[in-house]
Design a protein around this motif. Structure first.
Motif: not given
Length: 424
Positions: A296-301, A320-322, A330-332
């Motif tokens: 689910y989008a965002g769970d990876e962050f 809302e996403f960037a 959380g990216h990277g």
């Protein structure tokens, strides 16, 4: 292997993702779907190859109160914008799954509006239950009459319409509330024209295998395993997970379930787990057991968000996403990189989609299991305790391929709150 056996989905709730207004207004249409297109490379960078989209059709509010299944929600854009997303995804080798809401509709759905205005004089009077009953207490949702052949004709036509335009399958919302005989009528017709389409039903509980057999679905949502994963980690009770995996293996004898740790309807895993150290353990389980997994989008962050039972109670789990992935908190960071590592591992072992699991060591806080299909095999070791754990494994020369553990010929020593995956 068919293409769904290689699918790993990245699941997006579009209206939230693009920051759309809560309700449709008279404001000019905005072509916001391009923001989703801008994340396709992120999806691929994770190792996923499928984009599972939440509702994209014209609706009154949250997308699950559809009013026109042939028209794109004006808060997202127009059909050209949606077609552009489909085409760009296809060019990158990304499959598209649509979310079909065919159990109920919004009250502005034209056939219902006609019945409300004309009563028995309406040609659609048999499309809805005689008492015009609502769905699960939501007074803005009207349940369709699935005993009416014209409703089956309509649903079949909608699904075929978008399959013809390049999508690869459908998630069927609230499939558990629709008679299996209705679904069988629809799926049989679709199979004749689109034999490669993947159809997954939203099912919360019950006899999953029997429902797949009766409906003609390829898969259903594996809520049993979802619950067992987070619950066993929170309670430090691996017995619950072992029991769920036994049942999961039984399902794999009939069909391949759609597995997940989060979706648009449930509290985010990072908020659900009481100990953030166990986020990794949950992901290890998801990506080493059989099934067609989705992220689910965002769970990876490690996004947080709690679902609340009130109006607007889904907002926190549907943010809302960037504009750009690298602008996202959380990216990277380690959990993002762990997704890439473990999805990559699954890509290198595609047989895992149908793998069965065998418990080797089971205590409240220590769990080791092997997963296998044919001659292929991996070992997984998990420890929830703050002290090292000793676990058993079948005799083999085990080589660590992810995580940290010291493997011997017949077992492993797992560090405190640690995990590892090994191959013979």
């Amino acid at each position: 292997m068919r293409w769904p056996d290689h699918a790993i989905w990245w699941h997006v709730y579009p209206l939230g993702f693009v920051g759309a207004e809560r309700e449709v207004t008279s404001a000019p249409r905005e072509a916001r779907l391009g923001r989703v297109t801008g994340w396709l490379d992120h999806l691929l960078g994770l190792g996923c190859n499928g984009l599972a989209l939440g509702p994209v059709f014209a609706s009154e509010t949250h997308g699950y109160d559809t009013v026109d299944h042939y028209r794109v929600d004006p808060r997202l854009g127009g059909e050209d914008d949606l077609q552009r997303l489909i085409d760009e995804a296809s060019q990158k080798g990304v499959r598209i799954l649509f979310d079909g809401v065919f159990n109920h509709v919004g009250r502005s759905f034209p056939p219902f509006a006609d019945v409300a205005a004309r009563g028995d004089a309406s040609p659609y009077r048999t499309w809805f239950h005689p008492d015009l009953r609502t769905f699960e207490g939501h007074d803005r949702l009207v349940t369709l009459n699935h005993a009416e052949p014209e409703v089956a004709d309509y649903v079949t036509d909608v699904m075929a319409h978008w399959l013809e335009r390049g999508i690869d399958g459908w998630r069927l919302d609230a499939a558990y509330a629709v008679p299996p005989e209705f679904w069988r009528t629809v799926t049989d017709r679709l199979r004749a024209r689109f034999p490669e389409a993947w159809l997954v039903g939203e099912v919360i509980h019950g006899d999953y295998a029997r429902l797949v057999e009766r409906t003609g679905f390829d898969s259903v949502t594996q809520y049993e395993l979802w619950k067992a994963i987070w619950s066993s980690l929170n309670d430090r009770n691996f017995y619950e997970l072992a029991h769920a995996l036994d049942r999961h293996d039984g399902m794999l004898d009939t069909f391949v379930p759609q597995t997940f740790l989060g979706n648009h309807d449930v509290t985010r895993l990072a908020s659900r787990l009481g100990d953030g150290r166990f986020l990794a353990h949950a992901l290890v389980i998801l990506l080493t057991v059989g099934g067609v997994p989705s992220i689910y989008a965002g769970d990876e962050f490690a996004f947080q968000g709690v679902k609340e039972e009130r109006e607007g109670g889904d907002d926190a789990i549907r943010p809302e996403f960037a504009e750009r992935p690298d602008e996202t908190a959380g990216h990277g960071e380690p959990y993002h990189r762990l997704h890439q590592e473990l999805i990559g591992l699954r890509r290198r072992h595609p047989w895992l989609v149908r793998a069965h699991s065998t418990t080797e060591t089971l205590t409240n806080t220590a769990f080791s299991y092997t997963v296998g299909y044919g001659e292929e095999r991996l070992a997984v070791v998990l420890n929830l305790d703050d002290e090292p754990a000793q676990v058993n494994l079948p005799a083999a020369h085990w080589t660590t391929i992810a995580g940290q553990a010291v493997f011997a010929d017949d077992g492993a020593t797992v560090p405190p709150t640690g995990w590892a995956i090994a191959r013979p």
